[in-house]
Design a protein around this motif. Structure first.
Motif, PDB file in Angstrom:
ATOM      1  N   UNK A  32       0.847  -1.205   0.000  1.00  0.00           N
ATOM      2  CA  UNK A  32       0.000   0.000   0.000  1.00  0.00           C
ATOM      3  C   UNK A  32       0.879   1.251   0.000  1.00  0.00           C
ATOM      4  N   UNK A  33       1.930   1.237   0.791  1.00  0.00           N
ATOM      5  CA  UNK A  33       2.829   2.388   0.865  1.00  0.00           C
ATOM      6  C   UNK A  33       3.464   2.674  -0.495  1.00  0.00           C
ATOM      7  N   UNK A  34       3.856   1.624  -1.202  1.00  0.00           N
ATOM      8  CA  UNK A  34       4.450   1.806  -2.534  1.00  0.00           C
ATOM      9  C   UNK A  34       3.472   2.474  -3.492  1.00  0.00           C
ATOM     10  N   UNK A  35       2.175   2.114  -3.396  1.00  0.00           N
ATOM     11  CA  UNK A  35       1.183   2.698  -4.295  1.00  0.00           C
ATOM     12  C   UNK A  35       0.892   4.152  -3.964  1.00  0.00           C
ATOM     13  N   UNK A  36       0.828   4.493  -2.679  1.00  0.00           N
ATOM     14  CA  UNK A  36       0.429   5.846  -2.277  1.00  0.00           C
ATOM     15  C   UNK A  36       1.606   6.803  -2.231  1.00  0.00           C
ATOM     16  N   UNK A  37       2.784   6.303  -1.802  1.00  0.00           N
ATOM     17  CA  UNK A  37       3.942   7.181  -1.625  1.00  0.00           C
ATOM     18  C   UNK A  37       4.982   6.965  -2.726  1.00  0.00           C
ATOM     19  N   UNK A 100      -5.906   1.406  -2.547  1.00  0.00           N
ATOM     20  CA  UNK A 100      -4.671   0.616  -2.504  1.00  0.00           C
ATOM     21  C   UNK A 100      -4.816  -0.639  -1.655  1.00  0.00           C
ATOM     22  N   UNK A 101      -5.995  -0.871  -1.085  1.00  0.00           N
ATOM     23  CA  UNK A 101      -6.217  -2.129  -0.365  1.00  0.00           C
ATOM     24  C   UNK A 101      -6.696  -2.010   1.059  1.00  0.00           C
ATOM     25  N   UNK A 102      -6.823  -0.796   1.599  1.00  0.00           N
ATOM     26  CA  UNK A 102      -7.304  -0.646   2.969  1.00  0.00           C
ATOM     27  C   UNK A 102      -8.828  -0.546   2.990  1.00  0.00           C
TER      28      UNK A 102
END
Length: 451
Positions: A32-37, A100-102
């Protein structure tokens, strides 16, 4: 505890602000972090980053913080995105995390996960909300002490002492054939008295914290035009209520919260209680009677020139049974009379003037005294306790009292052990810890019972 899903929510209040925060927690949120940041930041270091939506478009720019499990608030991987605090920006950033999946977090779910992952106990978890909701600086400090574990530590001290007592009693019952040093009756009595004394200290501190958390609800009642609104205004330090010479001016309940020695006092000015044909005033009087039901105290305000009248006695008769009443005789400035306190037949009477302020400070201090508030030196050690905590502590006290009575009689060891078990069960419910298996483990760790 492991959670299969990842949760996200805006962690700052709604509305515009300089900074807004979106918090994400899950078992593994690196993807998720890779997708958002666009990258996974170095743990626990603030980095200036761009935030992207699901299409790779830049939403905002701000600070990103990554806390890998288990060293985070929830005990899971936690990501905090600190951007500009506009509602539209926060909504876009939250939507990006959801895409992103949350999923959206439920109310209190971050703190629930912290509790389930043994980052907080129940008392500490409840203190999180108490810190946020604290209405006075003293209440905030008290809640922070509980959040840092002071309340839980005090409970644990009593639980350990109670466990030691239970071991002495139950081991002699269950393992009487083994080579165990049996504790003499006098030693059991001494330990029981010690546990009771420790519990009383915790209960006193918890009651002080409960006063800080809940505050004191005080309702002003009386006939129209006796100065209830003037008294509210002088206590609140502002023109909270309209004051006129016209009876029935106050048509609805007016609520103001003031602070005395860090204790919140919730003052409720009500419509004057009288017979009336005015439909609106009747609605106000109906609300007055509903408000009185929730009060800790009632201030029956009267005109000191006339004393207590038959109408005032009718108001007294209409109040709920057992509700403490303070008799306030207002307008002593019209009699050229000094302020004073009188107690007759168990009734407290305070003479004052809402216009000159004479007797107001006396009233403030008397309200704190009647509510059970102790001097500041005692209050500084208070724990932010909720009603469930007080109920658990009170139940523990009753069980220990029963145990003390059984301890005076012979051949009552089984009943004594049961009362101690119930006491520990009630006490441990505050933090959500300790069970039957824990006691068994303590017994086996202290005694060489089996081979």
């Amino acid at each position: 505890m492991e959670n299969a899903d990842t949760i996200a929510a805006v962690a700052t209040p709604p509305g515009r602000g300089g900074i807004g925060v979106v918090r994400v927690s899950g078992k593994d949120i690196k993807s998720l972090t890779l997708k958002v940041v666009g990258y996974v930041p170095e743990p626990r270091y603030a980095s200036l980053s761009k935030f992207y939506d699901e299409d790779g478009q830049v939403i905002d720019q701000g600070i990103v913080l990554f806390f890998p499990a288990p060293h985070s608030y929830t005990g899971e991987d936690v990501l905090e995105l600190q951007g500009h605090g506009g509602p539209a920006v926060m909504n876009l950033l939250l939507s990006s995390c959801l895409s992103a999946g949350a999923r959206m977090a439920q109310p209190g779910e971050f703190t629930l996960r912290a509790y389930l992952n043994n980052k907080l106990d129940l008392a500490q978890a409840e203190s999180v909300a108490d810190v946020i909701d604290a209405s006075t600086s003293e209440a905030a400090r008290c809640a922070m002490r509980s959040l840092q574990g002071e309340f839980s530590s005090a409970i644990h001290v009593v639980v350990r002492a109670l466990t030691d007592l239970r071991i002495s009693v139950e081991a002699s019952l269950d393992f009487s054939e083994e080579e165990i040093d049996h504790v003499h009756h006098a030693d059991v009595s001494h330990k029981l008295k010690s546990v009771q004394a420790q519990l009383e200290h915790v209960l006193a501190s918890a009651r002080q914290g409960s006063i800080l958390r809940e505050g004191i609800w005080i309702v002003l009642v009386g006939q129209p035009n006796v100065g209830k609104s003037s008294l509210l205004n002088v206590l609140a330090g502002e023109e909270a209520a309209i004051v006129t010479e016209i009876p029935g001016t106050t048509r609805d309940t007016i609520h103001r919260t003031i602070e005395i020695e860090g204790v919140p006092l919730h003052l409720l000015d009500t419509a004057g209680l009288r017979e009336t044909d005015d439909a609106v005033e009747k609605m106000g009087i109906a609300r007055t009677r509903s408000t009185i039901e929730k009060a800790n105290f009632v201030l029956l305000v009267m005109d000191s020139r006339w004393g207590i009248t038959s109408e005032d006695r009718a108001i007294l008769d209409s109040l709920p049974s057992g509700l403490p009443v303070i008799y306030v005789y207002n307008k002593i400035d019209l009699l050229d009379k000094s302020s004073l306190i009188e107690a007759g037949n168990g009734e407290l009477e305070i003479y004052l003037s809402a216009i000159t302020g004479a007797g107001i400070e006396t009233l403030r201090q008397k309200l704190l005294e009647l509510a059970g508030w102790q001097p500041r030196s005692v209050g500084e050690g208070a724990f932010m306790a909720r009603q469930r905590h007080l109920r658990a502590l009170t139940a523990t006290r009753e069980y220990l009292g029963n145990a003390a009575e059984l301890d005076k009689e012979e051949f009552q060891s089984e009943l004594l052990a049961e009362e101690l078990r119930l006491a520990q069960q009630a006490l441990s419910s505050i933090t959500g810890e300790f069970g039957a298996d824990d006691l068994l483990g303590e017994i086996f760790s202290r005694f060489c019972i089996g081979k």
